[in-house]
Write an enzyme that holds these catalytic residues in place. Structure first.
Site, PDB file in Angstrom:
ATOM      1  N   GLN A 290       8.205   7.565  -8.679  1.00 44.05           N
ATOM      2  CA  GLN A 290       7.358   8.265  -9.644  1.00 44.05           C
ATOM      3  C   GLN A 290       5.881   7.881  -9.486  1.00 44.05           C
ATOM      4  OE1 GLN A 290       8.447  10.736 -11.583  1.00 44.05           O
ATOM      5  NE2 GLN A 290      10.353  10.392 -10.449  1.00 44.05           N
ATOM      6  N   GLU A 291       5.648   6.600  -9.132  1.00 50.94           N
ATOM      7  CA  GLU A 291       4.255   6.165  -8.906  1.00 50.94           C
ATOM      8  C   GLU A 291       3.586   7.070  -7.888  1.00 50.94           C
ATOM      9  OE1 GLU A 291       3.890   2.027  -7.916  1.00 50.94           O
ATOM     10  OE2 GLU A 291       5.176   1.383  -9.558  1.00 50.94           O
TER      11      GLU A 291
ATOM     12  N   GLN B 122       8.932   3.394  -8.433  1.00 53.20           N
ATOM     13  CA  GLN B 122       7.929   3.619  -7.369  1.00 53.20           C
ATOM     14  C   GLN B 122       7.902   5.063  -6.898  1.00 53.20           C
ATOM     15  OE1 GLN B 122       7.003   1.128  -4.056  1.00 53.20           O
ATOM     16  NE2 GLN B 122       5.536   0.214  -5.455  1.00 53.20           N
TER      17      GLN B 122
ATOM     18  N   HIS C  10       0.246   0.852 -13.374  1.00 52.50           N
ATOM     19  CA  HIS C  10       1.001  -0.317 -13.846  1.00 52.50           C
ATOM     20  C   HIS C  10       2.456   0.083 -14.061  1.00 52.50           C
ATOM     21  CE1 HIS C  10       1.718  -4.169 -15.693  1.00 52.50           C
ATOM     22  NE2 HIS C  10       2.405  -3.537 -16.629  1.00 52.50           N
TER      23      HIS C  10
ATOM     24  N   ARG D 118     -14.221 -16.606  -9.944  1.00 54.39           N
ATOM     25  CA  ARG D 118     -13.864 -15.194 -10.154  1.00 54.39           C
ATOM     26  C   ARG D 118     -15.126 -14.335 -10.266  1.00 54.39           C
ATOM     27  NH1 ARG D 118      -9.012 -13.388 -11.344  1.00 54.39           N
ATOM     28  NH2 ARG D 118      -8.100 -15.381 -11.850  1.00 54.39           N
TER      29      ARG D 118
ATOM     30  N   GLU E  55      -9.600  -5.129 -21.124  1.00 55.99           N
ATOM     31  CA  GLU E  55      -8.286  -5.646 -21.520  1.00 55.99           C
ATOM     32  C   GLU E  55      -7.276  -5.415 -20.400  1.00 55.99           C
ATOM     33  OE1 GLU E  55      -4.730  -4.916 -24.705  1.00 55.99           O
ATOM     34  OE2 GLU E  55      -6.565  -3.723 -24.918  1.00 55.99           O
ATOM     35  N   LEU E  56      -6.609  -6.476 -19.947  1.00 59.23           N
ATOM     36  CA  LEU E  56      -5.655  -6.371 -18.833  1.00 59.23           C
ATOM     37  C   LEU E  56      -4.549  -5.367 -19.152  1.00 59.23           C
ATOM     38  CD1 LEU E  56      -4.658  -7.604 -16.077  1.00 59.23           C
ATOM     39  CD2 LEU E  56      -3.284  -9.163 -17.463  1.00 59.23           C
TER      40      LEU E  56
ATOM     41  N   GLY F 212       0.771  -1.234   0.000  1.00 56.81           N
ATOM     42  CA  GLY F 212       0.000   0.000   0.000  1.00 56.81           C
ATOM     43  C   GLY F 212       0.804   1.287   0.000  1.00 56.81           C
TER      44      GLY F 212
HETATM   45  C1  GRF Z   1       3.051  -0.985  -7.649  1.00 58.94           C
HETATM   46  O1  GRF Z   1       4.320  -1.228  -8.167  1.00 58.94           O
HETATM   47  C2  GRF Z   1       2.049  -0.751  -8.753  1.00 58.94           C
HETATM   48  O2  GRF Z   1       2.610  -0.184  -9.884  1.00 58.94           O
HETATM   49  C3  GRF Z   1       1.589  -2.147  -9.049  1.00 58.94           C
HETATM   50  O3  GRF Z   1       1.576  -2.804  -7.806  1.00 58.94           O
HETATM   51  C4  GRF Z   1       2.503  -2.198  -6.932  1.00 58.94           C
HETATM   52  C5  GRF Z   1       1.774  -1.820  -5.688  1.00 58.94           C
HETATM   53  O4  GRF Z   1       2.619  -1.341  -4.686  1.00 58.94           O
HETATM   54  N1  GRF Z   1       0.314  -2.115  -9.704  1.00 58.94           N
HETATM   55  P1  GRF Z   1       2.024  -0.749  -3.352  1.00 58.94           P
HETATM   56  O5  GRF Z   1       1.167  -1.834  -2.713  1.00 58.94           O
HETATM   57  O6  GRF Z   1       1.235   0.476  -3.687  1.00 58.94           O
HETATM   58  O7  GRF Z   1       3.224  -0.454  -2.512  1.00 58.94           O
END
Ligand code: GRF
Length: 220
Positions: free
Chosen positions: A178-179, A176, A114, A70, A148-149, A17
């Site tokens: 950058q995420e 990360q 992603h 699912r 689409e995945l 998270g």
């Molecule tokens: C991240 O690398 C994101 O890009 C991917 O899953 C990971 C999640 O990380 N979809 P976190 O749980 O937010 O630390």
């Protein structure tokens, strides 16, 4: 006092998270004017649930292992999410393949992050795959979720260098960082009404975004 209704955001997680934490931090600092309405994990005991608890956000577990298919799990998940009346569903490390019924239900109001420069490297092990391919750069994409995945229209992409000494771990750390910048940004755009999905395309401030989304380029 303003009576503007805040965008209600439900966040789905499966793990640590850190992206959830970035959203919490941005919300708490006033950068991200949304209501983090609930956090739902499909796995018990993950750190992301503790992060939600620490921030005082209602949180719960819906364990996919308790469902025979699912489809049944996704139906139950829709019910749980919708009980929180979200405007936006944010997948933040939610490690589940979603049924078309689920993606269809939230079409245009669900985002995913992603760790690759989509459309490159859909699926898993993206950092190692980029290194193995000899790529000079890598990155992360926030996109709207479709059936689409990892395939829906991109919203924002951050690009970083790959250095010769990089391992999957060092590269993941750079990505990360950058995420944690671009996810709050994309959520903020959506919450303000600046970002929307129309006819399978991402629009920001009424303008069509390029195929990769808004690009933040740290490579070169
Ligand atoms: C991240 O690398 C994101 O890009 C991917 O899953 C990971 C999640 O990380 N979809 P976190 O749980 O937010 O630390």
């Amino acid at each position: 006092m303003t009576s503007t209704k805040l965008c209600r955001v439900v966040v789905l997680i499966s793990g640590g998270g850190t992206n959830l934490q970035a959203l919490i931090d941005a919300q708490q600092s006033g950068e991200l004017p949304v209501q983090l309405t609930a956090v739902i994990s499909n796995r018990p005991g993950v750190k992301g649930l503790q992060r939600a608890a620490d921030a005082g956000i209602p949180h719960g577990i819906l364990d996919h292992k308790a469902y025979e298919s699912r489809e049944h799990f996704d139906e139950a998940l829709i019910q749980l999410i919708d009980s929180h009346k979200p405007d936006l569903v944010v997948l933040a490390g939610f490690m589940r393949i979603l049924t078309p019924a689920f993606t269809g239900h939230y079409l245009g109001r669900m985002l995913n992050i992603h760790p690759s420069l989509l459309p490159k490297y859909q699926g898993l092990h993206t950092h190692q795959r980029a290194i193995d391919a000899g790529d000079s750069c890598h990155g992360v994409t926030v996109h709207f979720v479709t059936a689409e995945l990892d395939g829906g229209p991109a919203v924002v992409q951050a690009k970083v260098n790959i250095f010769p000494e990089d391992t999957a771990d060092t590269l993941a750390q750079r990505v990360q960082a950058q995420e944690h910048i671009i996810y709050p940004l994309a959520v903020k755009w959506f919450a303000s009404g600046d970002l929307l999905m129309e006819n399978g395309l991402s629009l920001l401030n009424g303008e069509l975004l390029p195929h990769c989304g808004h690009l933040i380029d740290h490579s070169g």
